[in-house]
Write a protein that holds these residues in place. Structure first.
Motif, mmCIF file in Angstrom:
data_model
loop_
_atom_site.group_PDB
_atom_site.id
_atom_site.type_symbol
_atom_site.label_atom_id
_atom_site.label_comp_id
_atom_site.label_asym_id
_atom_site.label_seq_id
_atom_site.Cartn_x
_atom_site.Cartn_y
_atom_site.Cartn_z
ATOM 1 N N ARG A 125 0.854 -1.180 0.000
ATOM 2 C CA ARG A 125 0.000 0.000 0.000
ATOM 3 C C ARG A 125 0.895 1.236 0.000
ATOM 4 O O ARG A 125 1.906 1.275 0.702
ATOM 5 C CB ARG A 125 -0.891 -0.049 1.245
ATOM 6 N N PRO A 126 0.520 2.269 -0.752
ATOM 7 C CA PRO A 126 1.334 3.492 -0.785
ATOM 8 C C PRO A 126 1.391 4.185 0.570
ATOM 9 O O PRO A 126 0.457 4.118 1.361
ATOM 10 C CB PRO A 126 0.612 4.389 -1.799
ATOM 11 N N ASN A 130 3.272 11.517 6.043
ATOM 12 C CA ASN A 130 3.795 11.341 7.393
ATOM 13 C C ASN A 130 4.323 9.938 7.657
ATOM 14 O O ASN A 130 4.634 9.605 8.786
ATOM 15 C CB ASN A 130 2.734 11.720 8.430
ATOM 16 N N GLY A 131 4.388 9.104 6.621
ATOM 17 C CA GLY A 131 4.956 7.765 6.764
ATOM 18 C C GLY A 131 3.932 6.695 7.068
ATOM 19 O O GLY A 131 4.252 5.523 7.075
ATOM 20 N N GLU A 132 2.684 7.093 7.294
ATOM 21 C CA GLU A 132 1.642 6.104 7.520
ATOM 22 C C GLU A 132 1.007 5.774 6.178
ATOM 23 O O GLU A 132 1.320 6.376 5.166
ATOM 24 C CB GLU A 132 0.595 6.666 8.480
ATOM 25 N N SER A 133 0.078 4.835 6.202
ATOM 26 C CA SER A 133 -0.608 4.503 4.964
ATOM 27 C C SER A 133 -1.970 5.178 4.954
ATOM 28 O O SER A 133 -2.496 5.564 5.991
ATOM 29 C CB SER A 133 -0.784 2.998 4.840
ATOM 30 N N GLY A 153 -4.893 -1.656 -19.214
ATOM 31 C CA GLY A 153 -5.287 -3.020 -19.546
ATOM 32 C C GLY A 153 -4.893 -4.040 -18.494
ATOM 33 O O GLY A 153 -4.797 -5.230 -18.770
ATOM 34 N N VAL A 154 -4.662 -3.552 -17.270
ATOM 35 C CA VAL A 154 -4.293 -4.422 -16.158
ATOM 36 C C VAL A 154 -5.545 -4.684 -15.338
ATOM 37 O O VAL A 154 -6.434 -3.824 -15.228
ATOM 38 C CB VAL A 154 -3.192 -3.737 -15.300
ATOM 39 N N ASN A 155 -5.637 -5.838 -14.735
ATOM 40 C CA ASN A 155 -6.757 -6.195 -13.880
ATOM 41 C C ASN A 155 -6.856 -5.163 -12.747
ATOM 42 O O ASN A 155 -5.924 -5.011 -11.960
ATOM 43 C CB ASN A 155 -6.537 -7.598 -13.314
ATOM 44 N N THR A 156 -7.985 -4.480 -12.643
ATOM 45 C CA THR A 156 -8.134 -3.416 -11.642
ATOM 46 C C THR A 156 -8.149 -3.956 -10.219
ATOM 47 O O THR A 156 -7.976 -3.195 -9.269
ATOM 48 C CB THR A 156 -9.411 -2.596 -11.890
ATOM 49 N N ARG A 157 -8.307 -5.257 -10.059
ATOM 50 C CA ARG A 157 -8.243 -5.873 -8.730
ATOM 51 C C ARG A 157 -6.868 -5.621 -8.094
ATOM 52 O O ARG A 157 -6.739 -5.603 -6.871
ATOM 53 C CB ARG A 157 -8.520 -7.378 -8.861
ATOM 54 N N LEU A 158 -5.852 -5.384 -8.917
ATOM 55 C CA LEU A 158 -4.508 -5.100 -8.411
ATOM 56 C C LEU A 158 -4.527 -3.896 -7.464
ATOM 57 O O LEU A 158 -3.881 -3.914 -6.415
ATOM 58 C CB LEU A 158 -3.547 -4.855 -9.577
ATOM 59 N N ALA A 159 -5.276 -2.854 -7.808
ATOM 60 C CA ALA A 159 -5.346 -1.662 -6.948
ATOM 61 C C ALA A 159 -5.932 -2.012 -5.592
ATOM 62 O O ALA A 159 -5.443 -1.539 -4.552
ATOM 63 C CB ALA A 159 -6.172 -0.569 -7.626
ATOM 64 N N ASP A 160 -6.963 -2.833 -5.571
ATOM 65 C CA ASP A 160 -7.579 -3.245 -4.303
ATOM 66 C C ASP A 160 -6.632 -4.110 -3.488
ATOM 67 O O ASP A 160 -6.494 -3.923 -2.276
ATOM 68 C CB ASP A 160 -8.874 -4.017 -4.561
ATOM 69 N N ASP A 161 -5.972 -5.048 -4.150
ATOM 70 C CA ASP A 161 -5.074 -5.962 -3.453
ATOM 71 C C ASP A 161 -3.859 -5.234 -2.872
ATOM 72 O O ASP A 161 -3.364 -5.600 -1.806
ATOM 73 C CB ASP A 161 -4.643 -7.101 -4.367
ATOM 74 N N GLN A 163 -3.927 -2.352 -1.569
ATOM 75 C CA GLN A 163 -4.380 -1.686 -0.348
ATOM 76 C C GLN A 163 -4.401 -2.609 0.865
ATOM 77 O O GLN A 163 -4.441 -2.153 1.996
ATOM 78 C CB GLN A 163 -5.775 -1.078 -0.559
ATOM 79 N N LEU A 164 -4.359 -3.906 0.634
ATOM 80 C CA LEU A 164 -4.404 -4.876 1.731
ATOM 81 C C LEU A 164 -3.038 -5.131 2.361
ATOM 82 O O LEU A 164 -2.946 -5.800 3.384
ATOM 83 C CB LEU A 164 -4.989 -6.199 1.226
ATOM 84 N N ILE A 165 -1.973 -4.599 1.767
ATOM 85 C CA ILE A 165 -0.609 -4.871 2.222
ATOM 86 C C ILE A 165 -0.048 -3.616 2.896
ATOM 87 O O ILE A 165 0.027 -2.559 2.275
ATOM 88 C CB ILE A 165 0.288 -5.290 1.039
ATOM 89 N N GLU A 166 0.335 -3.750 4.161
ATOM 90 C CA GLU A 166 0.867 -2.602 4.890
ATOM 91 C C GLU A 166 2.050 -1.996 4.136
ATOM 92 O O GLU A 166 2.802 -2.710 3.501
ATOM 93 C CB GLU A 166 1.325 -3.013 6.308
#
Length: 184
Positions: A125-126, A130-133, A153-161, A163-166
Motif C-alpha cells: 500500500r502506498p 507522514n509515513g503512515e498509509s 489493460g491491467v486487472n483493476t483488482r490489483l489496486a484493491d489488493d 491496499q491490503l498490504i501494509e
C-alpha cells in the motif's frame, strides 16, 4: 535477441548508475534503432520531466522502445504520470533477471504495451507524507490507481489488493499472480 539487447543496454547504463531516469538510442543488428529507457532508484518529482526530455531528445521512428526497470518505488503520482507517457509513446516494459520492481514501480510496469518479468515484482500500500498509509489513518483508497490500471489493460483488482498490504511490508508476486493481474 531480447536478452542480447538487454545486456547491451545494461552495460551502457552501468557507467551512469546514479541517474534515476536514462534514455538512450541503441543500434541493434537485427532490429535497427531501439530506444531504451531505464528507471532506477526511487521515483521522485521531476522524473517525468527527465523521461520526457530523454524521449524528445531521440525523435523519429524506432524499431522498438524498451523500458528497463530495476526500481524501489517512490512517488505513485509521478510514476503514473510517467506511465501514461510511456504508454502513449509505445514502450514495452522489462524487469530483468535479478532486478526488482516494487511499490510504485508497478505503475511503470503496467504501462508497457508488452510486459516481460524475469526479476521480482513486489506490492504494498502506498505511503502518505507522514509515513503512515492511507488506510491506517482512515482515508479511503483513491480511485486513481483503479482508473490507471484500467487504462493500461491491467486487472483493476490489483489496486484493491495493493491496499491490503501494509506499506512497511512487501508481497512478491508469483508468476500466476502476474498473469492474473495481466502484468506479463
Amino acid at each position: 535477441m531480447l536478452r542480447l539487447l538487454t545486456l547491451c543496454a545494461l552495460a551502457l547504463f552501468a557507467c551512469t548508475a546514479h541517474a534515476k531516469v536514462e534514455v538512450l538510442l541503441l543500434e541493434h543488428e537485427g532490429q535497427g534503432q531501439v530506444l531504451v529507457a531505464r528507471v532506477t532508484e526511487q521515483i521522485a518529482p521531476g522524473d517525468y520531466e527527465a523521461l520526457l526530455k530523454g524521449i524528445m531528445a531521440h525523435p523519429g521512428k524506432h524499431a522498438r522502445k524498451l523500458l528497463i526497470l530495476d526500481n524501489i518505488g517512490g512517488s505513485a503520482a509521478e510514476a503514473m504520470r510517467m506511465g501514461y507517457l510511456l504508454r502513449e509513446t509505445g514502450f514495452d516494459a522489462l524487469v530483468p533477471e535479478a532486478a526488482v520492481c516494487q511499490g510504485s514501480c508497478i505503475y511503470l510496469l503496467a504501462a508497457g504495451r508488452q510486459r516481460t518479468v524475469r526479476g521480482h515484482v513486489g506490492l504494498h500500500r502506498p505511503y502518505v507524507a507522514n509515513g503512515e498509509s492511507a488506510l491506517s489513518i482512515g482515508q479511503r483508497p483513491h480511485r486513481a490507481p483503479r482508473i490507471y490500471f484500467r487504462d493500461m489493460g491491467v486487472n483493476t483488482r490489483l489496486a484493491d489488493d495493493m491496499q491490503l498490504i501494509e506499506p512497511w511490508r512487501m508481497r512478491v508476486l508469483t508468476q500466476r499472480e502476474l498473469a492474473r493481474y495481466r502484468l506479463r
